[in-house]
Design an enzyme around this catalytic site. Structure first.
Site, short mmCIF file in Angstrom:
data_model
loop_
_atom_site.label_atom_id
_atom_site.label_comp_id
_atom_site.label_asym_id
_atom_site.label_seq_id
_atom_site.Cartn_x
_atom_site.Cartn_y
_atom_site.Cartn_z
N GLY A 1 0.76 -1.07 -0.16
CA GLY A 1 0.10 0.00 -0.15
C GLY A 1 0.76 1.39 0.11
CB ILE A 2 0.24 4.68 -1.56
CG1 ILE A 2 0.68 4.03 -2.83
CG2 ILE A 2 0.91 5.94 -1.37
CD1 ILE A 2 0.34 4.76 -3.98
CG HIS A 3 1.62 4.54 5.54
ND1 HIS A 3 0.30 4.40 6.34
CD2 HIS A 3 2.59 5.20 6.28
CE1 HIS A 3 0.44 4.75 7.38
NE2 HIS A 3 1.91 5.34 7.79
N PRO A 4 0.88 7.47 4.02
CG PRO A 4 0.26 9.50 5.33
CD PRO A 4 1.40 8.57 4.52
CD GLU B 1 -1.89 3.37 4.17
OE1 GLU B 1 -1.07 2.21 4.18
OE2 GLU B 1 -2.04 4.04 4.67
#
Length: 484
Positions: free
Chosen positions: A468-471, A475
């Site tokens: 996932g892409i955080h934040p 995600e």
């Protein structure tokens, strides 16, 4: 021999294809056919709403649908950010500043008119395309009558005719004075008068979207609902939308509809409704009807030509290849029985129709797994099966429902009320994700990407293997682990 026959037929008519209806689907047919060198004509005439509202070329989406709706939704979100700016340290922000409705309407209409201008210039200046600002009506299978506003009639002929007349907002037959005293989505986006205290009648996505942005702009809004919210959508998500709207000030009257509407001496509209045996009434400045839409096929000459329609809805009955009961007449978009009432589906349908008619194509429009978003204050994006529909098709015991309720980082930072929610519906046997549902910010942007994943029959294990892409809010969808 068939090719020679087709050439002879084409030469017998003024146009290769003639379109009745200048909305998104119809104009796509015009554009695609013209690119292939075909002779094209199109007729579009906007009949005024009961309130007298009219608009320019382009159909529902740019004039009284998607575009102005999204602009007003965004304007309401800007107002919400005003409060949040103060919460994170911006000084001099007046959190109690009032909103100027007239300025918003003027700016929205400026954007709309720019789109109209672009369409009109393209249609009038492009060789090989003839645009008629006239009402089209079928005379026979190859002849269209074009009726001017003064009643004069001319006729044109075409090898193929495409019906793309779209729909208009419905009015209830059992509520007195509804046509005279109520607005619809045909009117609200250009309505210069301040809405004031507003009653929204209906629970469609149009109803909830309009109620949401009106409330966000500072108006007192009540929604009166006969039964459920967002019929046809996932009901858990629909109820969460309603809860969020109530949390932010929208009032709901459930289990009722207006029984009477009258104009009071003070100029307000007095509305009466019943809950059980108890009668209630209140006065409103504006009543907005959003109870559904009907196909704009009346007086189109369908019966005399033999084009079959659904007697209840008035919608045209067409095959999967968009062919009506008359061989050379086709129909696309909202005016067709059983079709999704979405601009992008009408556009894709128009493209594929022209490919089949003139360019050797064989692809049909696929109406399954189409992504869409409801632009309520808490936006809702979905693609694939609603939970109720999935249970009906697969059986509850054959599904896994992965879900998560969460609060975005930005919301925590600026103390926004409410939570977001994500849900994936998975077929246990194949691990394929058959339903995607997301409530949260930027739902259209999040959903569009996952729409490709659903279309490709992606599996839950694929998401588990995705970093996932955080934040980010997106995600949440690749790390769902709780299931029921």
């Amino acid at each position: 021999m068939q090719r020679i026959k087709n050439i002879i037929l084409m030469d017998a008519f003024k146009y290769d294809v003639f379109v009745i209806g200048g909305g998104s689907g119809g104009l796509t047919v015009v554009d695609e056919a013209h690119k292939l060198g075909k002779r094209v004509g199109v007729a579009e005439f906007v009949k005024p709403s009961p309130q007298g509202t009219t608009w320019g070329i382009g159909g529902t989406c740019p004039n009284v649908g998607c575009i102005p709706k999204k602009l007003m939704h965004m304007a309401a979100l800007v107002g919400e950010h005003r409060h949040e700016a103060h919460a994170v340290g911006w000084q001099g922000v007046d959190t109690h500043a009032s909103h100027n409705w007239e300025i918003l309407v003027n700016e929205v209409q400026r954007q709309v008119h720019n789109i109209n201008k672009g369409y009109k210039g393209w249609l009038s200046e492009t060789p090989g395309i003839d645009f008629y600002n006239k009402l089209g009506r079928l005379r026979d299978a190859h002849t269209v009558e074009l009726i001017d506003k003064d009643g004069s009639i001319e006729t044109v002929t075409s090898q193929y005719i495409v019906l793309a007349v779209g729909g208009r907002p419905s009015y209830p037959n059992d509520i007195p004075n509804a046509r005279e005293l109520c607005l619809t989505s045909d009117d609200i986006f250009s309505h210069k008068k301040l809405p004031g205290k507003t009653l929204v009648v209906g629970a469609s996505y149009v109803a909830l979207e309009c109620a949401g942005f009106l409330n966000g702009l500072g108006f007192d809004v009540t929604v009166i609902v006969r039964s459920i919210l967002l019929r046809g959508f996932d009901q858990e998500m629909a109820e969460r939308i309603g809860d969020y709207m109530q949390l932010h000030g929208v009032k709901f009257i459930r289990g009722s509809v207006p029984s009477n509407i009258v104009l009071s001496e003070n100029g307000k509209k007095k509305v009466t409704w019943k809950i059980g045996n108890e009668e209630h009434n209140d006065e409103f400045d504006t009543i907005l009807l959003a109870i559904g839409r009907y196909a704009d096929t009346k007086n189109l000459g369908l019966e005399q030509v033999g084009v079959k329609t659904n007697p209840e809805s008035g919608k045209v009955i067409a095959s999967d290849a968009d062919q009506t009961s008359v061989e050379n007449i086709f129909a696309i978009g909202d005016c067709v029985q059983g079709r999704l009432e979405l601009t992008p589906t009408a556009i894709m349908c128009g493209k594929r129709l022209i490919e089949r008619l003139f360019n050797g194509g064989n692809k049909l429009m696929e109406y399954s797994d189409v992504s869409t978003t409801v632009f309520t204050p808490l936006e809702y994006g979905c693609v694939g099966y609603a939970e109720e529909a999935a249970i009906q098709k697969y059986g509850k015991e054959n599904l896994q429902i992965f879900h998560s309720e969460f609060t975005p980082l930005y919301w925590n930072f600026c103390n926004r009320k409410g939570t977001c929610y994500a849900k994936l519906i998975v077929d246990k046997q194949t691990d394929i994700v058959i339903g995607f549902h997301y409530l949260g910010p930027d739902a259209a942007e999040v959903t569009q990407g996952f729409g490709v994943f659903i279309k490709m029959k992606g599996k839950k294990s694929d998401l588990n293997n995705t970093v996932g892409i955080h934040p980010s809010v997106a995600e949440e969808l690749v790390q769902l682990s709780s299931w029921r």
